[in-house]
Structures are given as structure tokens and as C-alpha cells.
Design a protein around this motif. Sequence first.
Motif, PDB file in Angstrom:
ATOM      1  N   HIS A 160       0.834  -1.212   0.000  1.00 32.46           N
ATOM      2  CA  HIS A 160       0.000   0.000   0.000  1.00 32.46           C
ATOM      3  C   HIS A 160       0.862   1.253   0.000  1.00 32.46           C
ATOM      4  O   HIS A 160       0.538   2.242  -0.656  1.00 32.46           O
ATOM      5  CB  HIS A 160      -0.933   0.026   1.220  1.00 32.46           C
ATOM      6  N   GLU A 161       1.953   1.216   0.759  1.00 28.05           N
ATOM      7  CA  GLU A 161       2.860   2.381   0.812  1.00 28.05           C
ATOM      8  C   GLU A 161       3.443   2.635  -0.594  1.00 28.05           C
ATOM      9  O   GLU A 161       3.581   3.773  -1.018  1.00 28.05           O
ATOM     10  CB  GLU A 161       4.012   2.141   1.796  1.00 28.05           C
ATOM     11  N   ILE A 162       3.783   1.552  -1.277  1.00 27.92           N
ATOM     12  CA  ILE A 162       4.348   1.688  -2.634  1.00 27.92           C
ATOM     13  C   ILE A 162       3.283   2.251  -3.581  1.00 27.92           C
ATOM     14  O   ILE A 162       3.545   3.180  -4.358  1.00 27.92           O
ATOM     15  CB  ILE A 162       4.853   0.315  -3.156  1.00 27.92           C
ATOM     16  N   GLN A 163       2.068   1.709  -3.477  1.00 29.67           N
ATOM     17  CA  GLN A 163       0.981   2.173  -4.356  1.00 29.67           C
ATOM     18  C   GLN A 163       0.706   3.647  -4.112  1.00 29.67           C
ATOM     19  O   GLN A 163       0.505   4.417  -5.050  1.00 29.67           O
ATOM     20  CB  GLN A 163      -0.283   1.344  -4.114  1.00 29.67           C
ATOM     21  N   HIS A 164       0.735   4.038  -2.854  1.00 24.77           N
ATOM     22  CA  HIS A 164       0.468   5.426  -2.499  1.00 24.77           C
ATOM     23  C   HIS A 164       1.571   6.331  -3.060  1.00 24.77           C
ATOM     24  O   HIS A 164       1.297   7.359  -3.680  1.00 24.77           O
ATOM     25  CB  HIS A 164       0.381   5.528  -0.973  1.00 24.77           C
ATOM     26  N   ASP A 220      -1.524   1.088  -8.901  1.00 24.60           N
ATOM     27  CA  ASP A 220      -1.519  -0.197  -8.209  1.00 24.60           C
ATOM     28  C   ASP A 220      -0.311  -1.044  -8.643  1.00 24.60           C
ATOM     29  O   ASP A 220       0.369  -0.719  -9.620  1.00 24.60           O
ATOM     30  CB  ASP A 220      -2.864  -0.934  -8.334  1.00 24.60           C
ATOM     31  N   ILE A 221      -0.066  -2.099  -7.872  1.00 22.76           N
ATOM     32  CA  ILE A 221       1.153  -2.899  -8.078  1.00 22.76           C
ATOM     33  C   ILE A 221       1.201  -3.483  -9.498  1.00 22.76           C
ATOM     34  O   ILE A 221       2.247  -3.441 -10.158  1.00 22.76           O
ATOM     35  CB  ILE A 221       1.229  -4.052  -7.029  1.00 22.76           C
ATOM     36  N   SER A 222       0.061  -3.989  -9.986  1.00 23.83           N
ATOM     37  CA  SER A 222       0.055  -4.595 -11.325  1.00 23.83           C
ATOM     38  C   SER A 222       0.432  -3.556 -12.381  1.00 23.83           C
ATOM     39  O   SER A 222       1.172  -3.856 -13.324  1.00 23.83           O
ATOM     40  CB  SER A 222      -1.326  -5.163 -11.651  1.00 23.83           C
ATOM     41  N   THR A 223      -0.063  -2.334 -12.225  1.00 28.57           N
ATOM     42  CA  THR A 223       0.250  -1.273 -13.202  1.00 28.57           C
ATOM     43  C   THR A 223       1.732  -0.908 -13.134  1.00 28.57           C
ATOM     44  O   THR A 223       2.373  -0.677 -14.169  1.00 28.57           O
ATOM     45  CB  THR A 223      -0.643  -0.033 -12.947  1.00 28.57           C
ATOM     46  N   ILE A 224       2.300  -0.878 -11.929  1.00 26.92           N
ATOM     47  CA  ILE A 224       3.740  -0.568 -11.810  1.00 26.92           C
ATOM     48  C   ILE A 224       4.553  -1.647 -12.537  1.00 26.92           C
ATOM     49  O   ILE A 224       5.458  -1.337 -13.323  1.00 26.92           O
ATOM     50  CB  ILE A 224       4.180  -0.472 -10.324  1.00 26.92           C
ATOM     51  N   GLU A 240      10.469  -0.637  -3.753  1.00 22.40           N
ATOM     52  CA  GLU A 240      10.157  -1.448  -2.558  1.00 22.40           C
ATOM     53  C   GLU A 240      11.291  -1.321  -1.532  1.00 22.40           C
ATOM     54  O   GLU A 240      11.062  -1.082  -0.344  1.00 22.40           O
ATOM     55  CB  GLU A 240       9.999  -2.908  -3.015  1.00 22.40           C
ATOM     56  N   ASN A 241      12.529  -1.436  -2.010  1.00 25.12           N
ATOM     57  CA  ASN A 241      13.698  -1.345  -1.122  1.00 25.12           C
ATOM     58  C   ASN A 241      13.801   0.044  -0.497  1.00 25.12           C
ATOM     59  O   ASN A 241      14.052   0.179   0.706  1.00 25.12           O
ATOM     60  CB  ASN A 241      14.947  -1.690  -1.951  1.00 25.12           C
TER      61      ASN A 241
END
Length: 173
Positions: free
Chosen positions: A33-37, A42-46, A59-60
Amino acid sequence: MKIMLIGYMGSGKSSVGKVLSELLDIPFKDLDHEIQHAEGKDISTIFLEKGEIYFRKVENSILKELLLSEAGFVLATGGGTPCYADSLEAMRSAENTKIVYLRVPLPILGDRLMVDKENRPLLAHLDSKEALVEFVGIHLFERSHFYNQAEMIIDVQEDTPQTIAKKIEQQLL
Ligand code: S3P
């Protein structure tokens, strides 16, 4: 204390993390969620637009930002978080952290992920249960080396998030 829940996709990191954070009365955070924000996607789009390597770098870096915070929390990491770059080392060396691995047998992961693979970019292309179980089995084998470095390993079968969270709470004492 910062409690880091690690484990394969579908191992229950988010649902257990929410209950555990209530038991311990500290905030719950979810790394995905932090990454998506942060990325506004969303994760799939990234994964689709920028690729997995880009995702792993974000993520890191978001993980390391969270580890710098003074306050404690329960963090549900992503299934791959401890397995890339220096993320596991960062978690182990940060102050006041406890890394907890939710270890779930392959057949249970297979059942859970089969109904929920469409939103998971690494699994969405697998079109049969056999293909999914084979992929997850190999992936889990590769990743176990990282997961097994957790300071606490909780074996999870069909237990509820409440039962698992209580077990972790007891072992933290
Ligand atoms: C991943 C797991 C996902 C998410 C991304 C990659 C992985 O998180 O970070 O799709 O590499 O195992 P969850 O474990 O929360 O599904």
C-alpha cells in the motif's frame, strides 16, 4: 518495536498484521500500500508500465524509509521483499525490529492463490492449478533461504488470523 511479517504471497501477512497491530496497540502498515500510495498506481500497473526491477528498487527504498521511523509498527511486507538487494539486511540491522516468517505449506498456498491470482503480477499468467502449484513450489524453494532467516517462524495451517496473531504476541513476550 517494529514487527516485520515476511512470507510468500497468500501467507496472510496483511490479515495477521492487522490483528497483531490491534493486540499490540501499534499502527499497521502494508508495504504494497505504501508503494501504491507513493507511485499513485496499483502494483500490477507498476509491474506492467515500469517492470519488476523498478518495483524492487522502490520497494527497497520505501522499506528503508519506514525502518528509519522512531515509532513502532507492524509491517506486512510483500512476498519478495526480503529476497532482493539488501532489504533483508536492512530489516535485520535496523533497531528494535523483529522479523516473523509466516510459513504456509504449498498445497494451502496453491488453494489460496488460485482464487486470487489475477491481481498478482507474478502469478496472473498461470492458467491451471498444476502450473500455479509448480511455479509457487519452485519460487518458494528459491525464497525459503531468505524467509528462514527470520527471528521467529510461525507454522500456519488453516488457523485464523486471530490465532496466529496471538501466537506471535505470546512469543514476543
Ligand atoms: C510479490 C508479492 C506481492 C507484491 C508484488 C510482488 C512477490 O505482495 O509485493 O506483487 O514478489 O512475492 P503480497 O505478498 O502482499 O501479495
